[in-house]
Design a protein around this motif. Sequence first.
Motif, PDB file in Angstrom:
ATOM      1  N   VAL A 128      38.954  42.165  48.410  1.00  0.00           N
ATOM      2  CA  VAL A 128      39.119  43.525  47.885  1.00  0.00           C
ATOM      3  C   VAL A 128      38.502  43.540  46.485  1.00  0.00           C
ATOM      4  CG1 VAL A 128      40.760  45.307  47.215  1.00  0.00           C
ATOM      5  CG2 VAL A 128      41.237  43.856  49.206  1.00  0.00           C
ATOM      6  N   VAL A 129      37.596  44.491  46.258  1.00  0.00           N
ATOM      7  CA  VAL A 129      36.898  44.549  44.962  1.00  0.00           C
ATOM      8  C   VAL A 129      36.895  45.984  44.439  1.00  0.00           C
ATOM      9  CG1 VAL A 129      35.379  42.600  45.496  1.00  0.00           C
ATOM     10  CG2 VAL A 129      34.627  44.932  46.028  1.00  0.00           C
ATOM     11  N   ARG A 130      36.683  46.064  43.113  1.00  0.00           N
ATOM     12  CA  ARG A 130      36.379  47.358  42.490  1.00  0.00           C
ATOM     13  C   ARG A 130      34.991  47.240  41.903  1.00  0.00           C
ATOM     14  NH1 ARG A 130      40.190  47.838  38.722  1.00  0.00           N
ATOM     15  NH2 ARG A 130      38.911  47.532  36.858  1.00  0.00           N
ATOM     16  N   ILE A 131      34.135  48.191  42.223  1.00  0.00           N
ATOM     17  CA  ILE A 131      32.763  48.210  41.710  1.00  0.00           C
ATOM     18  C   ILE A 131      32.617  49.415  40.808  1.00  0.00           C
ATOM     19  CG2 ILE A 131      30.325  48.425  42.308  1.00  0.00           C
ATOM     20  CD1 ILE A 131      30.866  46.823  44.818  1.00  0.00           C
ATOM     21  N   SER A 132      32.169  49.157  39.574  1.00  0.00           N
ATOM     22  CA  SER A 132      31.972  50.235  38.596  1.00  0.00           C
ATOM     23  C   SER A 132      30.498  50.370  38.285  1.00  0.00           C
ATOM     24  CB  SER A 132      32.761  49.925  37.312  1.00  0.00           C
ATOM     25  OG  SER A 132      34.143  49.779  37.587  1.00  0.00           O
ATOM     26  N   LEU A 133      30.054  51.607  38.171  1.00  0.00           N
ATOM     27  CA  LEU A 133      28.640  51.891  37.854  1.00  0.00           C
ATOM     28  C   LEU A 133      28.542  52.462  36.445  1.00  0.00           C
ATOM     29  CD1 LEU A 133      27.641  53.691  41.181  1.00  0.00           C
ATOM     30  CD2 LEU A 133      27.589  51.248  40.663  1.00  0.00           C
TER      31      LEU A 133
ATOM     32  N   TYR B 155      43.350  32.125  57.506  1.00  0.00           N
ATOM     33  CA  TYR B 155      43.337  30.861  58.256  1.00  0.00           C
ATOM     34  C   TYR B 155      43.830  31.059  59.695  1.00  0.00           C
ATOM     35  CZ  TYR B 155      44.322  26.065  59.665  1.00  0.00           C
ATOM     36  OH  TYR B 155      44.353  24.885  60.354  1.00  0.00           O
ATOM     37  N   ASP B 156      44.936  31.780  59.858  1.00  0.00           N
ATOM     38  CA  ASP B 156      45.509  31.949  61.196  1.00  0.00           C
ATOM     39  C   ASP B 156      44.535  32.651  62.135  1.00  0.00           C
ATOM     40  OD1 ASP B 156      47.829  30.695  60.421  1.00  0.00           O
ATOM     41  OD2 ASP B 156      48.917  32.555  60.001  1.00  0.00           O
ATOM     42  N   CYS B 157      43.882  33.702  61.645  1.00  0.00           N
ATOM     43  CA  CYS B 157      42.933  34.440  62.489  1.00  0.00           C
ATOM     44  C   CYS B 157      41.682  33.615  62.762  1.00  0.00           C
ATOM     45  CB  CYS B 157      42.565  35.775  61.838  1.00  0.00           C
ATOM     46  SG  CYS B 157      43.901  36.994  61.876  1.00  0.00           S
ATOM     47  N   PHE B 158      41.239  32.851  61.761  1.00  0.00           N
ATOM     48  CA  PHE B 158      40.054  32.025  61.975  1.00  0.00           C
ATOM     49  C   PHE B 158      40.299  31.006  63.084  1.00  0.00           C
ATOM     50  CE2 PHE B 158      37.230  28.428  61.194  1.00  0.00           C
ATOM     51  CZ  PHE B 158      36.011  29.072  61.089  1.00  0.00           C
ATOM     52  N   MET B 159      41.519  30.503  63.172  1.00  0.00           N
ATOM     53  CA  MET B 159      41.831  29.490  64.174  1.00  0.00           C
ATOM     54  C   MET B 159      42.110  30.080  65.555  1.00  0.00           C
ATOM     55  SD  MET B 159      41.328  26.894  62.358  1.00  0.00           S
ATOM     56  CE  MET B 159      41.763  25.599  63.528  1.00  0.00           C
TER      57      MET B 159
ATOM     58  N   CYS C  99      42.381  40.423  55.278  1.00  0.00           N
ATOM     59  CA  CYS C  99      41.766  39.803  56.453  1.00  0.00           C
ATOM     60  C   CYS C  99      41.134  40.874  57.345  1.00  0.00           C
ATOM     61  CB  CYS C  99      42.807  39.003  57.231  1.00  0.00           C
ATOM     62  SG  CYS C  99      42.202  38.342  58.797  1.00  0.00           S
ATOM     63  N   LEU C 100      39.884  40.661  57.751  1.00  0.00           N
ATOM     64  CA  LEU C 100      39.193  41.645  58.577  1.00  0.00           C
ATOM     65  C   LEU C 100      39.718  41.682  60.010  1.00  0.00           C
ATOM     66  CD1 LEU C 100      35.461  41.227  57.455  1.00  0.00           C
ATOM     67  CD2 LEU C 100      37.251  42.690  56.500  1.00  0.00           C
ATOM     68  N   GLU C 101      40.458  40.657  60.417  1.00  0.00           N
ATOM     69  CA  GLU C 101      41.017  40.627  61.775  1.00  0.00           C
ATOM     70  C   GLU C 101      42.403  41.278  61.825  1.00  0.00           C
ATOM     71  OE1 GLU C 101      40.233  39.492  64.942  1.00  0.00           O
ATOM     72  OE2 GLU C 101      38.136  39.257  64.353  1.00  0.00           O
ATOM     73  N   CYS C 102      43.347  40.756  61.021  1.00  0.00           N
ATOM     74  CA  CYS C 102      44.739  41.235  61.110  1.00  0.00           C
ATOM     75  C   CYS C 102      45.058  42.315  60.075  1.00  0.00           C
ATOM     76  CB  CYS C 102      45.714  40.069  60.976  1.00  0.00           C
ATOM     77  SG  CYS C 102      45.709  39.268  59.337  1.00  0.00           S
TER      78      CYS C 102
ATOM     79  N   ILE D  72      41.480  34.762  52.136  1.00  0.00           N
ATOM     80  CA  ILE D  72      40.418  34.598  53.124  1.00  0.00           C
ATOM     81  C   ILE D  72      40.066  33.116  53.256  1.00  0.00           C
ATOM     82  CG2 ILE D  72      38.032  35.176  53.706  1.00  0.00           C
ATOM     83  CD1 ILE D  72      40.082  37.506  53.927  1.00  0.00           C
ATOM     84  N   PHE D  73      39.981  32.658  54.503  1.00  0.00           N
ATOM     85  CA  PHE D  73      39.615  31.265  54.782  1.00  0.00           C
ATOM     86  C   PHE D  73      38.112  31.154  55.041  1.00  0.00           C
ATOM     87  CE2 PHE D  73      39.267  27.676  57.889  1.00  0.00           C
ATOM     88  CZ  PHE D  73      39.575  26.661  57.011  1.00  0.00           C
ATOM     89  N   ARG D  74      37.621  31.817  56.071  1.00  0.00           N
ATOM     90  CA  ARG D  74      36.186  31.841  56.373  1.00  0.00           C
ATOM     91  C   ARG D  74      35.850  33.103  57.158  1.00  0.00           C
ATOM     92  NH1 ARG D  74      35.252  25.848  58.897  1.00  0.00           N
ATOM     93  NH2 ARG D  74      35.748  24.649  57.045  1.00  0.00           N
ATOM     94  N   GLN D  75      34.603  33.539  56.998  1.00  0.00           N
ATOM     95  CA  GLN D  75      34.045  34.639  57.791  1.00  0.00           C
ATOM     96  C   GLN D  75      34.932  35.881  57.794  1.00  0.00           C
ATOM     97  OE1 GLN D  75      32.370  33.314  61.616  1.00  0.00           O
ATOM     98  NE2 GLN D  75      32.280  31.235  60.809  1.00  0.00           N
ATOM     99  N   GLY D  76      35.523  36.177  56.630  1.00  0.00           N
ATOM    100  CA  GLY D  76      36.341  37.375  56.491  1.00  0.00           C
ATOM    101  C   GLY D  76      37.725  37.272  57.092  1.00  0.00           C
ATOM    102  N   CYS D  77      38.089  36.069  57.570  1.00  0.00           N
ATOM    103  CA  CYS D  77      39.377  35.888  58.244  1.00  0.00           C
ATOM    104  C   CYS D  77      40.319  35.023  57.415  1.00  0.00           C
ATOM    105  CB  CYS D  77      39.181  35.195  59.597  1.00  0.00           C
ATOM    106  SG  CYS D  77      38.240  36.151  60.789  1.00  0.00           S
TER     107      CYS D  77
END
Length: 264
Positions: A259-264, A64-68, A48-51, A57-62
Amino acid sequence: MQYEGVLTKMQTEFAQPIEYYLVFENAFLHLNQLLGKPLEIIHQGYQCLECGKPKKIFRQGCCYDCFMSSPSVGDWIMKPELSTAHLDIEDRDLDYEKKVQLQPHIVYLALSSEVKVGVTRKTQVPTRWIDQGAVQAIPIVEVPNRYLAGITEVALKNLYADKTHWQKMLKNEVPEVDLIAERNGLLQALPDEVKAYFHPESQDLYQLQYPVLEYPKKVTSLNLEKTPAFSGVLKGVKGQYLIFEDGTVFNVRTYEGYVVRISL
C-alpha cells in the motif's frame, strides 16, 4: 495531488512509445504525462492480492499463506515444463490449471539486455515483452498447451539466457541482433513433439519503444522496506520499472501488494 492504493503491475498499451498506467481502486496515473516531473512514493502498509488481508507480502503480491496455497503461484508458473493439466494431474487446483495451461502458448526470443528465450500465453502478447523491457521480440512457435512450451524453453536454454539482465536493460545496453535469422535457425534445437509447430516463413517481429527521456549511466534499486519514503524526478518507464533522474529505479512488479501514497 495525492493517490493512494495497493500497487499492482503497471497496465500498458502497445503504442510508440508504450503507454503506462498505475491503476488504483478509485483512480489511475498516466505515467507518460509525468515524465520530467517530481514524484514521491511513501510505503504505508500491505494488502495481499489473493486474500485481501493486511498481511506482510511474501512473494508475487501474496502473503506467505497464499503463496504456499494459491494455484496462481504454483511452481509451473515459473517452470512451465512442470505443467501437468494436459495429463489431468492436479497441482493445487485442476480447474484453474486447465484454464491457464490448456490454451495457446508462445515460445519466443526477446531482446532486452541480450537475446533471451521465454514462454507466454498467446493472450499476453505483446504485454509480456513490454513487462520485460524488450526492444524487439519474435515468436518461435505457438503450441496448444503450457507443457509443450515449457519443454521447448528448456531445450533452448542451452542456446539462450532465460533471464533479463535488468541493469543493462534499464541502461539501454542492447546489442544489435537479427532476431529473424536467430529464430529461423532453431528447428533442429526444438523437441520432436514441437517441430510441427515451427513456421519460419512468418516474419512477425515486434518493435517496442519506451517513454524514456534519459537512460541512466548507473542504476540503484529502490527498496521500500529500507527506504519507505522516496522522491525524485521521473525520467522514464521501461519494463515494469520507473526510472528517476538520480539513477534510482523502482520495480513496481516487485512491490505488488504494498500500500503506497504517491504525491505529485
